[in-house]
Write a protein that holds these residues in place. Structure first.
Motif, mmCIF file in Angstrom:
data_model
loop_
_atom_site.group_PDB
_atom_site.id
_atom_site.type_symbol
_atom_site.label_atom_id
_atom_site.label_comp_id
_atom_site.label_asym_id
_atom_site.label_seq_id
_atom_site.Cartn_x
_atom_site.Cartn_y
_atom_site.Cartn_z
ATOM 1 N N PHE A 106 58.388 63.228 36.735
ATOM 2 C CA PHE A 106 58.695 61.915 35.449
ATOM 3 C C PHE A 106 58.235 61.731 34.544
ATOM 4 N N ALA A 107 58.142 61.058 33.236
ATOM 5 C CA ALA A 107 57.812 60.696 31.802
ATOM 6 C C ALA A 107 57.418 59.809 31.772
ATOM 7 N N GLY A 108 56.609 58.714 30.946
ATOM 8 C CA GLY A 108 56.489 57.117 30.873
ATOM 9 C C GLY A 108 55.250 57.429 30.041
ATOM 10 N N TYR A 109 54.841 55.349 29.992
ATOM 11 C CA TYR A 109 53.912 54.764 29.007
ATOM 12 C C TYR A 109 53.533 54.095 30.464
ATOM 13 N N GLU A 110 51.425 54.098 29.619
ATOM 14 C CA GLU A 110 51.398 52.834 31.135
ATOM 15 C C GLU A 110 49.844 52.380 30.236
ATOM 16 N N TRP A 111 50.527 51.126 30.394
ATOM 17 C CA TRP A 111 48.686 50.095 29.407
ATOM 18 C C TRP A 111 48.324 49.021 30.497
ATOM 19 N N TYR A 112 47.119 49.102 30.652
ATOM 20 C CA TYR A 112 45.790 48.795 31.069
ATOM 21 C C TYR A 112 45.385 47.519 30.427
ATOM 22 N N ARG A 113 44.905 46.528 30.671
ATOM 23 C CA ARG A 113 44.063 46.200 30.158
ATOM 24 C C ARG A 113 42.692 45.197 31.119
ATOM 25 N N LEU A 114 41.948 45.054 30.632
ATOM 26 C CA LEU A 114 40.680 44.063 31.618
ATOM 27 C C LEU A 114 39.802 43.473 30.496
ATOM 28 N N ASP A 115 39.961 41.902 30.837
ATOM 29 C CA ASP A 115 39.877 41.217 29.631
ATOM 30 C C ASP A 115 38.891 40.245 30.560
ATOM 31 N N VAL A 116 37.345 40.467 30.233
ATOM 32 C CA VAL A 116 36.387 39.803 31.704
ATOM 33 C C VAL A 116 35.665 38.807 30.800
ATOM 34 N N LYS A 117 34.767 37.795 30.732
ATOM 35 C CA LYS A 117 33.869 37.478 30.532
ATOM 36 C C LYS A 117 33.023 36.448 31.656
ATOM 37 N N ARG A 118 31.156 36.612 30.970
ATOM 38 C CA ARG A 118 30.813 35.826 32.389
ATOM 39 C C ARG A 118 29.148 35.187 31.596
ATOM 40 N N GLU A 119 29.517 33.809 32.237
ATOM 41 C CA GLU A 119 28.003 33.133 31.934
ATOM 42 C C GLU A 119 26.441 33.662 32.040
ATOM 43 N N VAL A 120 25.982 34.006 31.132
ATOM 44 C CA VAL A 120 24.503 34.424 30.805
ATOM 45 C C VAL A 120 24.087 33.404 30.962
ATOM 46 N N SER A 121 22.667 33.259 31.540
ATOM 47 C CA SER A 121 20.922 32.737 30.340
ATOM 48 C C SER A 121 20.731 32.944 29.834
ATOM 49 N N GLY A 122 20.086 32.438 29.145
ATOM 50 C CA GLY A 122 19.318 33.595 27.108
ATOM 51 C C GLY A 122 17.418 33.219 27.612
ATOM 52 N N ASP A 123 17.220 32.749 29.107
ATOM 53 C CA ASP A 123 16.283 32.172 28.878
ATOM 54 C C ASP A 123 15.202 31.347 28.234
ATOM 55 N N GLY A 124 15.760 30.443 27.408
ATOM 56 C CA GLY A 124 14.873 30.099 26.791
ATOM 57 C C GLY A 124 15.837 29.932 25.583
ATOM 58 N N LEU A 125 16.872 30.930 24.724
ATOM 59 C CA LEU A 125 17.429 30.771 24.237
ATOM 60 C C LEU A 125 19.002 30.346 24.262
ATOM 61 N N GLY A 126 19.081 29.452 25.760
ATOM 62 C CA GLY A 126 20.473 28.886 25.789
ATOM 63 C C GLY A 126 21.238 30.036 26.186
ATOM 64 N N ASN A 127 21.755 29.049 27.636
ATOM 65 C CA ASN A 127 22.967 29.876 28.042
ATOM 66 C C ASN A 127 24.266 30.406 27.625
ATOM 67 N N GLY A 128 24.546 32.109 27.641
ATOM 68 C CA GLY A 128 25.987 32.399 26.743
ATOM 69 C C GLY A 128 26.766 32.950 27.071
ATOM 70 N N ILE A 129 28.014 33.694 26.447
ATOM 71 C CA ILE A 129 29.196 34.385 26.915
ATOM 72 C C ILE A 129 29.292 35.634 26.645
ATOM 73 N N VAL A 130 29.375 36.736 27.844
ATOM 74 C CA VAL A 130 28.900 37.979 27.325
ATOM 75 C C VAL A 130 30.809 38.516 27.907
ATOM 76 N N GLY A 131 31.137 39.309 27.076
ATOM 77 C CA GLY A 131 32.737 39.175 26.988
ATOM 78 C C GLY A 131 32.978 41.093 26.980
ATOM 79 N N TRP A 132 34.026 41.117 27.658
ATOM 80 C CA TRP A 132 34.739 42.796 27.649
ATOM 81 C C TRP A 132 35.671 43.114 27.980
ATOM 82 N N ASP A 133 36.438 43.969 27.184
ATOM 83 C CA ASP A 133 37.777 43.836 26.730
ATOM 84 C C ASP A 133 38.017 45.445 26.628
ATOM 85 N N GLN A 134 38.428 45.710 27.555
ATOM 86 C CA GLN A 134 38.776 46.800 28.368
ATOM 87 C C GLN A 134 40.036 47.600 28.413
#
Length: 270
Positions: free
Chosen positions: A229-257
């Motif tokens: 067999f032969a073909g084509y494959e595609w994956y996408r991991l798209d996640v975000k996470r809230e983080v605390s900035g220790d005085g810099l305020g809360n933020g969001i970190v994202g990872w799109d793989q």
């Protein structure tokens, strides 16, 4: 001559390739490899002193990498299947200084390097119910569970100094999907599949996002039990996470793989 022809007819029918009945295979296993092209986008956003700050950068791990891919189908009846698959991407990238770099009173000697490694695994097990099933094609709806694990590490060395760090996250969640299978010929099979997972559905801690997957393969059977067999494959991991900035305020970190590329392999049927 006519009685001889009639007598030979049953033998001729028996000699028709058994591949026509491959839809009735009890178990199908596909062992292959994906020539994966990986692309990563890291992003972050926060607000500090009422001012918004955002960051986003896309990078890759260099050339494509051949990585293992396994999937299989277990037929429990005319309309009932269990479908599973496994994918693993493990790649390193190393950057080395070709000459000394100096700034102020600090010198980073030639030969210093930084090496990053990404190990991403994805496994799925779904129940597939064929809402349409005939000799020409099959359309199935899927529901099941998906497990994902990502491990990232970094090693840096400059002279006598060495620094290492790593992080690993994993979780599982329900997944839904759709499958379309067609048989354009006695020995040919075309299979298309798409699946979707929402991180909020399962055990992904405080991550928010999704995993999306799509693939298409064309398979040719040389015998009822063996094919390519032969073909084509595609994956996408798209996640975000809230983080605390220790005085810099809360933020969001994202990872799109994203992973994509051609896939080839062998089919074993029983």
């Amino acid at each position: 001559m006519r009685p001889a022809v009639l007598a030979a007819l049953p033998l001729a029918l028996l000699s028709v390739p058994a591949v026509q009945a491959q839809e009735a295979d009890r178990f199908t296993l596909r062992l292959g490899a994906l020539n994966a092209d990986a692309e990563t986008t890291l992003s972050a956003s926060t607000t500090y002193q009422d001012q918004p700050y955002r960051f986003s950068e896309t990078f890759d791990f260099g050339s494509e990498e051949w990585v293992p891919r396994v999937d299989g189908v277990f037929r429990m009846g005319d309309r009932h299947r269990l479908v599973f698959d496994y994918f693993n991407y493990d790649k390193k990238r190393r950057e080395t200084l070709g000459e000394d770099i100096s700034f102020d009173a600090t010198t980073i000697p030639a030969g210093s390097y930084a090496e990053a490694e990404l190990d991403f695994q994805l496994a799925t097990l779904v129940y597939d119910f064929a809402v349409v099933e005939n000799d020409s094609f099959s359309l199935g709806l899927q529901i099941g569970a998906e497990w994902a694990k990502a491990t990232a590490s970094l090693v840096a060395e400059a002279g006598d100094d060495r620094w290492t760090d790593s992080a690993s996250e994993d979780g599982y969640a329900p997944v839904v999907g759709v499958r379309f299978t067609a048989r354009p010929g006695d020995r040919w099979l075309l299979n298309l599949q798409g699946q979707y997972l929402d991180a909020d559905w399962g055990d992904f801690d405080d991550y928010d996002g999704s995993i999306t997957r799509a693939n298409a393969i064309a398979e040719y059977r040389f015998t009822p039990n063996f094919g390519l067999f032969a073909g084509y494959e595609w994956y996408r991991l798209d996640v975000k996470r809230e983080v605390s900035g220790d005085g810099l305020g809360n933020g969001i970190v994202g990872w799109d793989q994203r992973f994509k590329g051609p896939v080839v392999g062998v089919t074993l049927a029983f």
